[in-house]
Design an enzyme around this catalytic site. Structure first.
Site, PDB file in Angstrom:
ATOM      1  N   GLU A 260      33.204  38.731  44.906  1.00 27.49           N
ATOM      2  CA  GLU A 260      34.489  39.106  43.854  1.00 27.49           C
ATOM      3  C   GLU A 260      34.386  38.674  42.814  1.00 27.49           C
ATOM      4  O   GLU A 260      33.929  37.340  42.367  1.00 27.49           O
ATOM      5  CB  GLU A 260      35.781  38.700  44.878  1.00 27.49           C
ATOM      6  N   HIS A 278      42.037  41.898  47.143  1.00 27.33           N
ATOM      7  CA  HIS A 278      42.528  40.677  47.455  1.00 27.33           C
ATOM      8  C   HIS A 278      43.879  40.441  47.119  1.00 27.33           C
ATOM      9  O   HIS A 278      44.230  39.459  46.306  1.00 27.33           O
ATOM     10  CB  HIS A 278      41.929  39.336  46.713  1.00 27.33           C
TER      11      HIS A 278
END
Length: 525
Positions: A260, A278
């Protein structure tokens, strides 16, 4: 006044809480690693979210740092072993965004069951594909919850409200807790075989990394749907893609990814996959809650010593902290005394608690005993890293509790086992707050610990006190208090002398040479 740095975006209310509690605070977000290292030495606390990386190098530069507070659950961005070794408490806020994350998992499950994102895109594109989007009901389906802790248990509760059947895999889930939650506790293989939907709510550890892989996916029933709002590394994304392409897995909804920010991923572009960036904790309420909680926890620790939601030391509630404070001084003194009179390798430490103290949270007290015991050898040891250092040196640690009281209403006894012998020290509180030694090995003695002391083991023979007094007087050492104890007349005796200045090596050698002296040791506290 303690000083805290907030290095990631937090609610302005967090700043107010720090200042209301008597903590100075600076807000400096977006710092590069080298910039953080350059200034972190000025701060006692560091409040972060997920952007700041608290690495070993950052911690090495943090000479004053006592606590790192993570506003949220995950602490993947904090080097916890390095923080522990430097005596820095690491806290998180595991409950502030629990409901938000659980609700996101439920929302993802609904979206997956009814293909809502794809249907939305199709409809807004001017199509009307009613027959294309044939979903499934959640009612009566089996939901497999992997990790039934705080968030997982909330998901299970919501799923039961949807009339789903819930099976849970969690090595730490007791049978009684499972019954209370209304879930069926099963092993992982059974969960994989039975579940229509699988939702992951476990931390990322060496044991859970790549938990969902080709092998585990092969054990699932055809048409299973998988939701992950926990940690990206739990799933081998290439293996999941292959299972989706084969049709064995009907769909997946992912809020987290192995890398990420996930701007490129093997699963992107697949019709059966729903992705969000997220967002598990991304609600107004959650952002506010975790910011306030981390500020309260850090301020309480820096001001009063209360430890809540720490990941690398025992918790001490705000209610327990004042009760423990006098015992903490006693525990450290007992450990320090034992450490200074121990001259051979340590093998084990047993801390016994009797009477009133046995009713308290004693884990912090044991940590302080270990800190005092190890400090003569290691200057950098504190109550956070002392248990870890002891384990690294194969020192066995044991605690025993007895609620009964003997001669004293409350008592702490430290038994230190070395390569050659075992010795014990016993202490209590006078008036509920004044630490006192009441026993050294097998000799009863009552003494208050002072900054400079002289410990002597001697034979109980006439003339000893006179010789010792003359030696100290000739050296210009002023005696503050003089405590004596013995097992029986003419047998083993102990003298514990408080003096106004440190005992020099030369004076100590003269004392050791006195008749009847078996051993002499200068102590400092």
């Amino acid at each position: 006044m303690p000083k805290v740095l907030i290095s990631d975006s937090l609610s302005p209310r967090a700043v107010e809480i720090f200042r209301e509690r008597g903590v100075e605070v600076d807000v400096k977000t977006g710092l590069k690693p080298e910039d953080l290292k350059a200034i972190i030495g000025e701060y006692d606390g560091l409040a972060i979210r997920s952007a700041t990386k608290v690495t070993k190098d950052v911690l090495a530069a943090a000479s004053r740092l006592k606590v790192v507070g993570r506003a949220g659950i995950g602490v993947d961005n904090v080097d916890i072993p390095a923080a522990t070794s430097r005596g820095v408490v690491v806290m998180n806020t595991p409950f502030g965004n629990s409901i938000t994350t659980a609700e996101h998992a439920i929302a993802m499950m609904f979206a997956l069951a009814r293909e809502i994102p794809a249907a939305n895109a199709s409809t807004q594109a001017g199509k009307w594909e009613k027959n294309r989007f044939m979903g499934v009901e959640l009612t009566a389906k089996v939901l497999g919850v992997v990790g039934c802790g705080n968030i997982g248990s909330i998901v299970a509760d919501r799923a039961l409200g949807l009339k789903m059947r819930v099976v849970a895999y969690d090595p730490f889930l007791s049978h009684e807790r499972a019954v209370d939650l209304g879930v069926e506790k099963v092993e992982l293989d059974e969960l994989l075989a039975r579940a229509d939907f699988i939702t992951l709510h476990t931390p990322l550890t060496d044991g859970t990394r790549n938990l969902i892989n080709a092998e585990s996916l092969a054990k699932t029933r055809k048409g299973v749907r998988i939701i992950n709002c926990a940690r990206g590394g739990l799933i081998v994304e290439e293996d999941l893609k292959a299972a989706l392409e084969s049709g064995h897995v009907a769909g997946a909804a992912l809020d987290v990814f192995a890398s990420e920010p996930a701007k490129d991923n093997a699963l992107f572009g697949m019709d059966q996959v729903i992705c969000t960036p997220h967002l598990g904790a991304s609600t107004t309420e959650a952002q506010e809650n975790v910011a306030l909680q981390v500020a309260e926890q850090m301020a309480d620790y820096l001001v009063s010593g209360a430890v809540v939601n720490a990941l690398n030391m025992a918790s001490v509630s705000a209610e327990d902290a004042p009760k423990l404070r006098p015992y903490m001084a006693l525990a450290e003194q007992l450990g320090s005394f034992a450490g200074q009179i121990t001259e051979s390798g340590l093998k084990g430490v047993t801390v016994e608690y009797e009477g009133h103290v046995a009713e308290l949270n004693t884990r912090p007290l044991t940590a302080l005993v270990l800190m005092g015991l190890l400090r003569p050898l290691l200057n950098s040891v504190n109550m956070v890293n002392a248990p870890v250092i002891a384990r690294e040196r194969d020192i066995e640690i044991a605690e025993t509790k007895r609620e009964r009281a003997s001669d004293y209403q409350t008592l702490i006894r430290v038994i230190v086992e070395t390569e050659h012998r075992a010795r014990s020290l016993t202490g209590t509180l006078f008036g509920g707050e004044k630490p006192r030694l009441v026993g050294i090995e097998d000799v009863p003695i009552e003494a208050e610990v002072s900054s400079h002391m002289l410990f002597i083991r001697n034979e109980d023979k006439p003339g000893f006190i006179g010789h010792l007094g003359t030696t100290l007087g000739d050296a210009g050492v002023n005696v503050a208090t003089f405590h004596l104890g013995r097992t029986a007349p003419g047998e083993n005796a102990i003298a514990l002398v408080s003096v106004d200045q440190p005992i020099s090596d030369e004076v100590l050698r003269k004392i050791e040479a006195l008749p009847s002296v078996v051993r002499a040791k200068a102590l400092s506290f």
